[in-house]
Write a protein that holds these residues in place. Sequence first.
Motif, short mmCIF file in Angstrom:
data_model
loop_
_atom_site.label_atom_id
_atom_site.label_comp_id
_atom_site.label_asym_id
_atom_site.label_seq_id
_atom_site.Cartn_x
_atom_site.Cartn_y
_atom_site.Cartn_z
N PRO A 24 -27.01 49.58 -30.02
CA PRO A 24 -26.43 48.24 -29.91
C PRO A 24 -26.82 47.58 -28.59
N CYS A 25 -26.54 46.29 -28.49
CA CYS A 25 -26.77 45.60 -27.22
C CYS A 25 -25.61 45.83 -26.27
N GLN A 37 -16.05 59.07 -22.62
CA GLN A 37 -16.99 59.91 -21.87
C GLN A 37 -18.31 60.06 -22.63
N GLU A 38 -18.23 60.33 -23.91
CA GLU A 38 -19.46 60.50 -24.70
C GLU A 38 -20.24 59.20 -24.79
N LEU A 39 -19.53 58.13 -25.10
CA LEU A 39 -20.21 56.85 -25.28
C LEU A 39 -20.79 56.32 -23.98
N SER A 40 -20.14 56.61 -22.84
CA SER A 40 -20.69 56.17 -21.56
C SER A 40 -21.98 56.90 -21.24
N THR A 41 -22.09 58.17 -21.65
CA THR A 41 -23.34 58.92 -21.46
C THR A 41 -24.47 58.31 -22.28
N ALA A 46 -29.33 54.88 -22.92
CA ALA A 46 -29.98 53.81 -23.65
C ALA A 46 -29.95 52.48 -22.89
N GLU A 47 -29.26 52.46 -21.77
CA GLU A 47 -29.19 51.29 -20.88
C GLU A 47 -28.61 50.06 -21.58
N PHE A 65 -21.65 57.90 -11.68
CA PHE A 65 -21.77 58.67 -12.92
C PHE A 65 -22.23 57.80 -14.08
N SER A 66 -21.62 56.64 -14.23
CA SER A 66 -21.87 55.79 -15.40
C SER A 66 -22.06 54.34 -14.97
N PRO A 67 -23.24 54.00 -14.45
CA PRO A 67 -23.46 52.64 -13.94
C PRO A 67 -23.41 51.57 -15.01
N TYR A 68 -23.51 51.95 -16.29
CA TYR A 68 -23.48 50.96 -17.35
C TYR A 68 -22.09 50.80 -17.97
N SER A 69 -21.10 51.51 -17.43
CA SER A 69 -19.75 51.46 -17.99
C SER A 69 -18.79 50.74 -17.07
N SER A 70 -17.82 50.07 -17.66
CA SER A 70 -16.74 49.43 -16.91
C SER A 70 -15.47 49.53 -17.74
N PHE A 71 -14.34 49.13 -17.15
CA PHE A 71 -13.07 49.24 -17.86
C PHE A 71 -12.17 48.11 -17.37
N VAL A 72 -11.14 47.80 -18.15
CA VAL A 72 -10.32 46.62 -17.86
C VAL A 72 -8.87 46.96 -17.55
N SER A 73 -8.49 48.23 -17.56
CA SER A 73 -7.13 48.64 -17.23
C SER A 73 -7.10 49.29 -15.86
#
Length: 286
Positions: A24-25, A37-41, A46-47, A65-73
């Motif tokens: 996905p984009c 955790q799995e999806l952030s890897t 896949a960037e 660890f996960s430069p492409y991940s963020s969170f809102v809580s």
Amino acid sequence: TKVFDTGTVGHRASRQLLAQERMPCAIAGPFSDLPAQELSTIAQAAEFPLVAHRAFNQRVVWDDFSPYSSFVSPDSISSSRALVAVLLHKNRTDYVSLLYSLTDTNIQQREVLSVVLDEQGITWEAHGMLPPGKADIPIRTAQATLQSIKDRGFRTIVVSLENSLIELPPIAEAADALGMNNGDYFWLWNGNFDPSLLSTDVPVYRKLLHGSALVLSLERYWFADPNNTDLFWGYKTDPFLEAWRTASPELVELVNDANPIADGDDGFVSAGDDYFQVKNPGWGAG
């Protein structure tokens, strides 16, 4: 746009994602640490960006660890500070037991919480237990762990769970067997706790949760009157709630078509045309 059902535990979401012809984009969700955790890897490999609604695990929320991940809580530090504020308000500043399941996320939760407790001079002791299905070491079962807490004389118990729907039952049953749900103990729930459990009809759960405290972030729409578009508790109707209620029957049809849960499977919902007008969004929907 695809919708994936992460399920309660396991690797369902990542399996479904990898089965697609192309990546996905972006991904919006999930709602808890196990699938995040799995999806952030995968997102890092896949960037593509991943925006999780809620995550505490450092492998999801830290850029290293996960430069492409963020969170809102709120993260575990903010959540721990809020929890300790409750302890101070209740004057529970000594003999605090940290009860946590021995998972990656909850070990991190224990470490963060212990630092915040030390900052406030609160004495504490940690007690780890194996989650259900892994309790083949007798001294690490919920029963044995709570027995140790009781024998040590602790009366304030802060609980961090990875998945409360699975891990609460053995704790509630052990607390009932040991007489630790009779009002002599103050239970405080931290982290990944589903507030829907507070309205459970299961007597042993209700007995434990009655009089306990839960620290979590809530969306603004929780404080909006579902039957009044004016004011409620000082808040105007939340923009998300307004958008939710204006959803058309066409959007309901799209949602039904995108539902990843098959008819007849647990969790399946077929929404009617007026679903968004008669149903209020649940915890985490925003």
